[in-house]
Write a protein that holds these residues in place. Structure first.
Motif, short mmCIF file in Angstrom:
data_model
loop_
_atom_site.label_atom_id
_atom_site.label_comp_id
_atom_site.label_asym_id
_atom_site.label_seq_id
_atom_site.Cartn_x
_atom_site.Cartn_y
_atom_site.Cartn_z
N UNK A 25 61.43 28.58 95.39
CA UNK A 25 60.07 28.93 95.82
C UNK A 25 59.17 29.26 94.64
N UNK A 26 59.77 29.75 93.57
CA UNK A 26 58.99 30.20 92.42
C UNK A 26 58.76 29.11 91.39
N UNK A 27 59.69 28.17 91.27
CA UNK A 27 59.61 27.18 90.20
C UNK A 27 60.13 25.83 90.67
N UNK A 28 59.87 24.83 89.87
CA UNK A 28 60.38 23.48 90.13
C UNK A 28 60.41 22.77 88.78
N UNK A 29 61.57 22.46 88.23
CA UNK A 29 62.91 22.50 88.82
C UNK A 29 63.63 23.83 88.59
N UNK A 30 64.91 23.86 89.04
CA UNK A 30 65.76 25.03 88.83
C UNK A 30 67.08 24.57 88.22
N UNK A 31 67.79 25.55 87.65
CA UNK A 31 69.14 25.29 87.14
C UNK A 31 70.13 26.07 88.00
N UNK A 32 70.87 25.40 88.90
CA UNK A 32 71.93 26.09 89.64
C UNK A 32 73.13 26.27 88.70
N UNK A 73 75.41 23.21 87.35
CA UNK A 73 75.70 23.36 85.92
C UNK A 73 76.82 24.38 85.79
N UNK A 74 77.92 23.95 85.22
CA UNK A 74 79.10 24.80 85.09
C UNK A 74 79.36 25.10 83.63
N UNK A 75 79.51 26.35 83.31
CA UNK A 75 79.84 26.79 81.96
C UNK A 75 81.04 27.73 82.01
N UNK A 76 81.64 27.98 80.87
CA UNK A 76 82.75 28.92 80.76
C UNK A 76 82.50 29.85 79.58
N UNK A 77 82.81 31.13 79.77
CA UNK A 77 82.64 32.11 78.70
C UNK A 77 82.12 33.42 79.25
N UNK A 84 72.16 33.16 78.93
CA UNK A 84 71.11 33.16 77.90
C UNK A 84 71.05 31.82 77.20
N UNK A 85 72.21 31.21 76.95
CA UNK A 85 72.24 29.91 76.29
C UNK A 85 71.59 28.84 77.16
N UNK A 86 71.92 28.85 78.45
CA UNK A 86 71.32 27.87 79.36
C UNK A 86 69.81 28.12 79.50
N UNK A 91 64.51 26.25 78.79
CA UNK A 91 63.20 26.90 78.74
C UNK A 91 62.93 27.70 79.99
N UNK A 92 63.97 28.38 80.48
CA UNK A 92 63.86 29.09 81.76
C UNK A 92 63.14 30.41 81.60
N UNK A 93 62.39 30.75 82.63
CA UNK A 93 61.75 32.05 82.69
C UNK A 93 62.63 33.03 83.43
N UNK A 94 62.56 33.01 84.77
CA UNK A 94 63.29 33.98 85.57
C UNK A 94 64.74 33.56 85.77
N UNK A 95 65.60 34.58 85.94
CA UNK A 95 67.00 34.40 86.32
C UNK A 95 67.21 35.15 87.62
N UNK A 96 67.61 34.43 88.67
CA UNK A 96 67.86 35.02 89.98
C UNK A 96 69.35 35.18 90.19
#
Length: 428
Positions: A25-32, A73-77, A84-86, A91-96
């Protein structure tokens, strides 16, 4: 408009997911994003059954996102470092993210807040139907008794379930790992994922949830634990009062643990117990070789399926904590080592309830396994399924094999079993 990150934790679904809904709702696109967090392994709760189920959930979530134009998007660590790396890559603003209740989840949220500041958006009532702290008794931070909480929960407003998104656009160029392949400990582990959970929910018909052989329980607890199903949607979508009551118990335990995170390891109400220690007894209980058939059946079901009938959980836990008088933490740790629905709030606080150190208002309650067997497995069908060396015994005789003239190849009872319903086990 900057990209947002929807950081999945225990909300691995598309239907009724406030985290994903708000990010879209806030942005387009998103990173799941999901991070296979190395910190989970350090807590001792990363076990093969849950890891295998989680892998199913992630594959299913990715497939659902791809059908909507996106992908996982799958990461490990470390979850904070990877997020923060993603965020920097996209160039992401908010993290939900969904609010959690365990000490681990609270530390994770605090670290995310330190990293992202007001760019972090935390959503309540994602993992539960009612957020912890949404209702509280006067002058206190949580309910310590279930019945008053049930009344408050029933009267409280709850949000409406959200639809699954039609599109989930994801920015290009964000690297992702493949979902790992994990072999479970239990050979009959159910498949994970939202589609499997919703299919099971759709075909479940409420029945006698205490009858061990009939197995009228929903088997939805693993899907609730991983957030493949929404407690809010389940509560809104059923008229079965007993089922809703179990969802309220789940919310109750989450609000207790949110207020008292130490209750995952320490007595909620210390009573000065002097626990009995005997490694051979503990090993026999874990292996389903106590000589008490109803207990052994439950423990063998746990080993085979990574799941156990709710009534059997009460019986096996009471046997260890009240009849053998072993420390509840020993039993809780074994359950968590195998249960695919091994939720810290529910597992630990249910064990404390049984042991008399938790929220039960009758701390001296003892479940006599023989009385429980007679009531909930009267013809012995449950025992015969899980204890094959007793399968030839007819009817209720299967619950007392030590009384037979010709003893089967089965252990003698570890201790003499109580004859009265609430008779205590070993003295404290």
């Amino acid at each position: 408009m900057p990209v947002a990150i929807a950081l999945f934790t225990q909300d691995l679904r598309l239907h009724d997911n406030p985290v994903l809904h708000a990010a879209l709702a806030a942005t387009d696109p998103v990173v799941p994003l999901f991070v296979l967090d190395d910190g989970i392994a350090a807590t001792g709760f990363a076990v093969p059954n849950r890891a295998a189920f989680l892998a199913d959930c992630l594959r299913d979530l990715d497939a659902g996102l791809r059908s909507r134009g996106g992908h996982l998007v799958l990461r490990r660590g470390d979850v904070v470092a990877e997020t923060a790396r993603v965020a920097a890559e996209a160039g992401a603003g908010a993290v939900h993210v969904a609010a959690g209740v365990t000490a681990f989840a609270q530390r994770r949220e605090a670290r995310l807040r330190a990293e992202f500041g007001d760019r972090l958006v935390v959503h309540d009532a994602v993992l539960t139907a009612l957020a912890p702290g949404a209702v509280t008794p006067a002058g206190k931070d949580h309910y310590a008794v279930f019945t008053p909480y049930l009344r408050a929960w029933s009267a409280a407003p709850r949000r409406k379930p959200l639809p699954a998104p039609r599109r989930v656009p994801v920015p290009d160029g964000i690297a992702s790992l493949p979902v790992p392949v994990v072999r479970p400990d239990s050979p009959e582990l159910p498949p994970g994922g939202e589609r499997a959970g919703r299919a099971r929910w759709k075909r479940w018909t409420p029945g006698d949830r205490d009858a061990l052989a009939l197995d009228g329980t929903s088997h939805l607890s693993p899907y609730l634990h991983f957030g493949c199903l929404s407690a809010t949607e389940l509560a809104a979508g059923t008229a079965d009062e007993d089922f809703v009551r179990q969802l309220v118990w789940r919310d109750f335990h989450h609000q207790v643990l949110a207020a008292r995170p130490a209750a995952a390891r320490a007595d909620y109400r210390p009573r000065g117990d002097r626990w009995h220690r005997d490694e051979s007894e503990l090993t026999a209980w874990q292996a389903g070789l106590t000589g008490c058939p109803i207990v052994d059946a439950g423990m063998r079901q746990l080993a085979a399926q990574g799941w156990m009938h709710n009534r059997a959980r009460l019986i096996t836990a009471s046997y260890l904590a009240k009849t053998l008088h072993h420390d509840w933490r020993e039993g809780a740790a074994h359950f968590l080592s195998l249960l695919v629905d091994g939720d810290v709030a529910n597992n630990q606080l249910n064990w404390q309830w049984v042991a008399g150190t938790g929220t039960d208002t009758r701390p001296n309650r003892v479940l006599n396994p023989l009385a429980q067997a007679k009531r909930f497995d009267p013809d012995g069908a449950y025992v015969r399924r899980w204890v094959p060396e007793l399968a030839h015994l007819p009817g209720g005789t299967v619950h007392r094999p030590w009384l037979l003239a010709e003893r089967p190849d089965y252990p003698a009872p570890l201790v003499e079993l109580p004859t009265d319903r609430f008779e205590r086990g070993r003295p404290r």
